[in-house]
Enzyme design. Sequence first.
Site, PDB file in Angstrom:
ATOM      1  N   TYR A  59     -12.695  -2.555  -3.082  1.00  0.00           N
ATOM      2  CA  TYR A  59     -13.393  -2.663  -1.559  1.00  0.00           C
ATOM      3  C   TYR A  59     -14.699  -2.483  -1.418  1.00  0.00           C
ATOM      4  O   TYR A  59     -15.320  -2.157  -0.515  1.00  0.00           O
ATOM      5  CB  TYR A  59     -12.525  -1.516  -0.741  1.00  0.00           C
ATOM      6  CG  TYR A  59     -10.896  -1.770  -0.596  1.00  0.00           C
ATOM      7  CD1 TYR A  59     -10.557  -2.858   0.204  1.00  0.00           C
ATOM      8  CD2 TYR A  59      -9.911  -1.041  -1.101  1.00  0.00           C
ATOM      9  CE1 TYR A  59      -9.477  -3.325   0.582  1.00  0.00           C
ATOM     10  CE2 TYR A  59      -8.784  -1.300  -0.679  1.00  0.00           C
ATOM     11  CZ  TYR A  59      -8.405  -2.596   0.076  1.00  0.00           C
ATOM     12  OH  TYR A  59      -7.025  -2.755   0.357  1.00  0.00           O
ATOM     13  N   LYS A  75       0.744  -1.189   0.034  1.00  0.00           N
ATOM     14  CA  LYS A  75       0.001  -0.086   0.192  1.00  0.00           C
ATOM     15  C   LYS A  75       0.805   1.243  -0.220  1.00  0.00           C
ATOM     16  O   LYS A  75       2.022   1.180   0.136  1.00  0.00           O
ATOM     17  CB  LYS A  75      -1.094  -0.067   1.174  1.00  0.00           C
ATOM     18  CG  LYS A  75      -2.086  -1.226   1.148  1.00  0.00           C
ATOM     19  CD  LYS A  75      -2.739  -1.390   2.562  1.00  0.00           C
ATOM     20  CE  LYS A  75      -3.791  -2.114   2.430  1.00  0.00           C
ATOM     21  NZ  LYS A  75      -4.798  -2.439   3.513  1.00  0.00           N
TER      22      LYS A  75
HETATM   23  P1  IDP Z   1      -7.496  -6.928   6.140  1.00  0.00           P
HETATM   24  O1  IDP Z   1      -6.600  -6.025   5.175  1.00  0.00           O
HETATM   25  O2  IDP Z   1      -6.603  -7.595   7.081  1.00  0.00           O
HETATM   26  O3  IDP Z   1      -8.193  -8.020   5.154  1.00  0.00           O
HETATM   27  P2  IDP Z   1     -10.148  -5.756   6.217  1.00  0.00           P
HETATM   28  O4  IDP Z   1     -11.120  -5.843   7.323  1.00  0.00           O
HETATM   29  O5  IDP Z   1     -10.529  -6.430   4.956  1.00  0.00           O
HETATM   30  O6  IDP Z   1      -8.662  -6.252   6.669  1.00  0.00           O
HETATM   31  O7  IDP Z   1     -10.018  -4.162   5.902  1.00  0.00           O
HETATM   32  C1  IDP Z   1      -9.677  -3.542   4.824  1.00  0.00           C
HETATM   33  C2  IDP Z   1      -8.500  -2.358   5.029  1.00  0.00           C
HETATM   34  O8  IDP Z   1      -9.460  -1.428   5.524  1.00  0.00           O
HETATM   35  C3  IDP Z   1      -7.603  -2.938   6.158  1.00  0.00           C
HETATM   36  O9  IDP Z   1      -6.316  -3.523   5.662  1.00  0.00           O
HETATM   37  C4  IDP Z   1      -7.125  -1.396   6.681  1.00  0.00           C
HETATM   38  O10 IDP Z   1      -6.122  -0.800   5.794  1.00  0.00           O
HETATM   39  C5  IDP Z   1      -8.683  -0.868   6.602  1.00  0.00           C
HETATM   40  N1  IDP Z   1      -9.199  -0.875   7.848  1.00  0.00           N
HETATM   41  C6  IDP Z   1     -10.161  -1.682   8.312  1.00  0.00           C
HETATM   42  N2  IDP Z   1     -10.563  -1.944   9.492  1.00  0.00           N
HETATM   43  C7  IDP Z   1     -10.332  -0.361   9.827  1.00  0.00           C
HETATM   44  C8  IDP Z   1     -10.785   0.331  10.866  1.00  0.00           C
HETATM   45  O11 IDP Z   1     -11.567  -0.129  11.782  1.00  0.00           O
HETATM   46  N3  IDP Z   1     -10.202   1.762  10.740  1.00  0.00           N
HETATM   47  C9  IDP Z   1      -9.658   2.201   9.605  1.00  0.00           C
HETATM   48  N4  IDP Z   1      -9.212   1.391   8.658  1.00  0.00           N
HETATM   49  C10 IDP Z   1      -9.706   0.141   8.727  1.00  0.00           C
END
Ligand code: IDP
Length: 153
Positions: free
Chosen positions: A49, A9
Amino acid sequence: MKRTLIILKPDAVQRRLMGRIIQRFEDKGLVVAGVKLMRVSRELAQRHYAVHESKPFYPSLIDYITSGPVLVMVLAGDRCIDIARTLMGKTFGYEADPGTIRGDFGASRSFNLVHGSDSPESAAFEIPLYFSEEELMEYTPAGGRWVFPADEV
Ligand code: IDP
Ligand code: MG
């Protein structure tokens, strides 16, 4: 060969961590099948996303992933999805175990350096968003059999 989509990223690129992060995947035995540096458009980010559209962090996630160049790559190898997710660590840097990419380099919820497909279905959806089939190489790395045995029970 199984495949997964990995994105280094914008924070990983800006912090000049690309080489060190790719090294971890290669050290484990995963094979780089495709790689490019690119800028993710808002349209592409929204498609990728879409599953998070209703989440409170969605707008900032789109801003983040489109904020600068990213390195996208396809990694190949048996169990590559699980292997990559284990190397990445938990989503939030401050919760991720030391020794993982996010655990060693990340401290926030959003700026967590790396994306990795979380299931075969996600990989099958995500890889064509970023790569055409012609851009992906299939090859047997030297010594590959010593990482992924042919006849493991
Ligand atoms: P992952 O990347 O571990 O699969 P996901 O839950 O799919 O996690 O979330 C996608 C991306 O969104 C994360 O990698 C992170 O960059 C962002 N993200 C996830 N949860 C949060 C949050 O609670 N606050 C801010 N950003 C978040
Ligand atoms: Mg995810």
